[in-house]
Design an enzyme around this catalytic site. Structure first.
Site, PDB file in Angstrom:
ATOM      1  N   GLU A  52       5.634  -4.956 -12.314  1.00 39.56           N
ATOM      2  CA  GLU A  52       5.284  -4.554 -10.945  1.00 39.56           C
ATOM      3  C   GLU A  52       5.296  -5.751 -10.009  1.00 39.56           C
ATOM      4  O   GLU A  52       4.584  -6.736 -10.216  1.00 39.56           O
ATOM      5  CB  GLU A  52       3.902  -3.894 -10.910  1.00 39.56           C
ATOM      6  CG  GLU A  52       3.518  -3.424  -9.515  1.00 39.56           C
ATOM      7  CD  GLU A  52       2.057  -3.047  -9.388  1.00 39.56           C
ATOM      8  OE1 GLU A  52       1.574  -2.961  -8.234  1.00 39.56           O
ATOM      9  OE2 GLU A  52       1.387  -2.861 -10.423  1.00 39.56           O
ATOM     10  N   ASP A  72       0.811  -1.226   0.000  1.00 37.02           N
ATOM     11  CA  ASP A  72       0.000   0.000   0.000  1.00 37.02           C
ATOM     12  C   ASP A  72       0.841   1.272   0.000  1.00 37.02           C
ATOM     13  O   ASP A  72       0.466   2.272   0.627  1.00 37.02           O
ATOM     14  CB  ASP A  72      -0.977   0.013   1.190  1.00 37.02           C
ATOM     15  CG  ASP A  72      -2.020  -1.083   1.095  1.00 37.02           C
ATOM     16  OD1 ASP A  72      -2.390  -1.453  -0.039  1.00 37.02           O
ATOM     17  OD2 ASP A  72      -2.468  -1.579   2.149  1.00 37.02           O
ATOM     18  N   VAL A  73       1.966   1.239  -0.698  1.00 31.44           N
ATOM     19  CA  VAL A  73       2.771   2.460  -0.839  1.00 31.44           C
ATOM     20  C   VAL A  73       2.486   3.171  -2.158  1.00 31.44           C
ATOM     21  O   VAL A  73       3.028   4.249  -2.406  1.00 31.44           O
ATOM     22  CB  VAL A  73       4.283   2.165  -0.723  1.00 31.44           C
ATOM     23  CG1 VAL A  73       4.616   1.638   0.658  1.00 31.44           C
ATOM     24  CG2 VAL A  73       4.743   1.203  -1.807  1.00 31.44           C
ATOM     25  N   THR A 124      -2.564 -11.234  -6.253  1.00 31.06           N
ATOM     26  CA  THR A 124      -3.293 -11.915  -5.192  1.00 31.06           C
ATOM     27  C   THR A 124      -4.516 -11.095  -4.784  1.00 31.06           C
ATOM     28  O   THR A 124      -4.610  -9.904  -5.048  1.00 31.06           O
ATOM     29  CB  THR A 124      -2.418 -12.158  -3.956  1.00 31.06           C
ATOM     30  OG1 THR A 124      -2.050 -10.901  -3.376  1.00 31.06           O
ATOM     31  CG2 THR A 124      -1.160 -12.940  -4.309  1.00 31.06           C
ATOM     32  N   LYS A 151       2.283  -7.907 -14.366  1.00 32.69           N
ATOM     33  CA  LYS A 151       2.162  -8.274 -12.951  1.00 32.69           C
ATOM     34  C   LYS A 151       2.426  -9.772 -12.869  1.00 32.69           C
ATOM     35  O   LYS A 151       1.576 -10.587 -13.240  1.00 32.69           O
ATOM     36  CB  LYS A 151       0.761  -7.950 -12.424  1.00 32.69           C
ATOM     37  CG  LYS A 151       0.576  -8.219 -10.937  1.00 32.69           C
ATOM     38  CD  LYS A 151       1.136  -7.097 -10.082  1.00 32.69           C
ATOM     39  CE  LYS A 151       0.757  -7.294  -8.616  1.00 32.69           C
ATOM     40  NZ  LYS A 151       1.228  -6.170  -7.777  1.00 32.69           N
ATOM     41  N   GLY A 188      -4.220  10.686  -4.281  1.00 35.12           N
ATOM     42  CA  GLY A 188      -5.508  10.661  -4.972  1.00 35.12           C
ATOM     43  C   GLY A 188      -5.419  10.626  -6.474  1.00 35.12           C
ATOM     44  O   GLY A 188      -6.461  10.678  -7.156  1.00 35.12           O
TER      45      GLY A 188
END
Length: 256
Positions: free
Chosen positions: A132, A16-17, A45, A41, A224
């Site tokens: 990624e 979550d960075v 998951t 990717k 955002g």
């Protein structure tokens, strides 16, 4: 003259960075420079079959057409743990590298790769493929397998997505050290969510991150940004970066 293809691995200091939005931003930057861009990717998951994954979201925002997701596991866990919980075999380096190499070479015509469209540059000046990772730099994609093993096999530099605030100095330096200890080049740092009104620590971290890690801060993705419409995202993203990222792309063909 067309530049040689390049592959760059995008990892992070943790979960979550902002890796996916940062990947989309880098893709939009490269597309604005006339590059043909792909997004991969290796392991997704936490999503059911058919749901849009991280690579799909990055492609949606950036307008990228070439997309590959190699493997999907249902539980929102680190890939190694998710495979164990699901009772399925662990991913191996060969499992992931095979499809990725075919995709990079243009020979993978599977359903997980989108075909080119009129939105792609008519005459690309080069090619960039962004891979990624999952979670932080040492998160296991399989038993004793991390995104650094993929980067090493592809001779790809690594970009680290980091947080802006307190705590980012230590965790980012640790991530860069892990990359360099693996014999890889860290191309730089991207701040994954830069606040509209940064506080003192956040402002000073911009100065301290390059000093402590020895690599540049390539850009700052506004908080955002993922909520923007794709056209607006693609228009604004190039302004979030310095010119160092594109200038630092490897000149050699990484997957010939």
């Amino acid at each position: 003259m067309t530049a040689a293809p390049a592959t760059v691995v995008v990892t992070g200091t943790g979960t979550d960075v902002g890796k996916t939005i940062a990947t989309a931003s880098l893709a939009a930057l490269a597309r604005s420079a006339g590059l043909d861009v792909g997004i991969c990717k290796p392991v997704q998951t936490g999503l059911a079959p058919g749901e849009p994954g991280d690579a799909d979201e990055a492609a949606r925002l950036s307008g990228t057409q070439r997309v590959l997701e190699v493997r999907r596991l249902p539980d929102p866990l680190a890939p190694e743990t998710a495979a164990r919980v699901a009772g399925v075999p662990q991913s191996t380096l060969d499992d992931l590298l095979g499809p990725i190499r075919r995709w990079l070479g243009g020979a993978d015509a599977g359903s997980s790769e989108a075909s080119a469209s009129a939105e792609e540059p008519a005459t690309p000046t080069g090619r960039l493929d962004l891979i990624e990772g999952a979670g932080g730099v040492l998160v296991r994609l399989g038993t004793d397998l991390t995104v650094l093993d993929l980067a090493r096999s592809l001779a790809a530099p690594v970009v680290v997505v980091a947080r802006a605030g307190l705590g980012t100095l230590s965790e980012t330096e640790l991530a860069v050290r892990a990359i360099e200890s693996a014999g890889l080049r860290c191309a730089g740092i991207v701040i994954g969510s830069w606040p509209y009104e940064p506080d003192l620590a956040e402002r000073l971290n911009l100065e301290d991150l390059p000093r402590l890690t020895g690599v540049p801060v390539l850009g700052r993705v506004p908080a955002g940004a993922g909520r923007l419409e794709p056209a607006e995202f693609a228009r604004l993203a190039p302004g979030w970066f310095s010119d160092r990222f594109l200038a630092a792309l490897p000149e050699e063909n990484q997957y010939s």
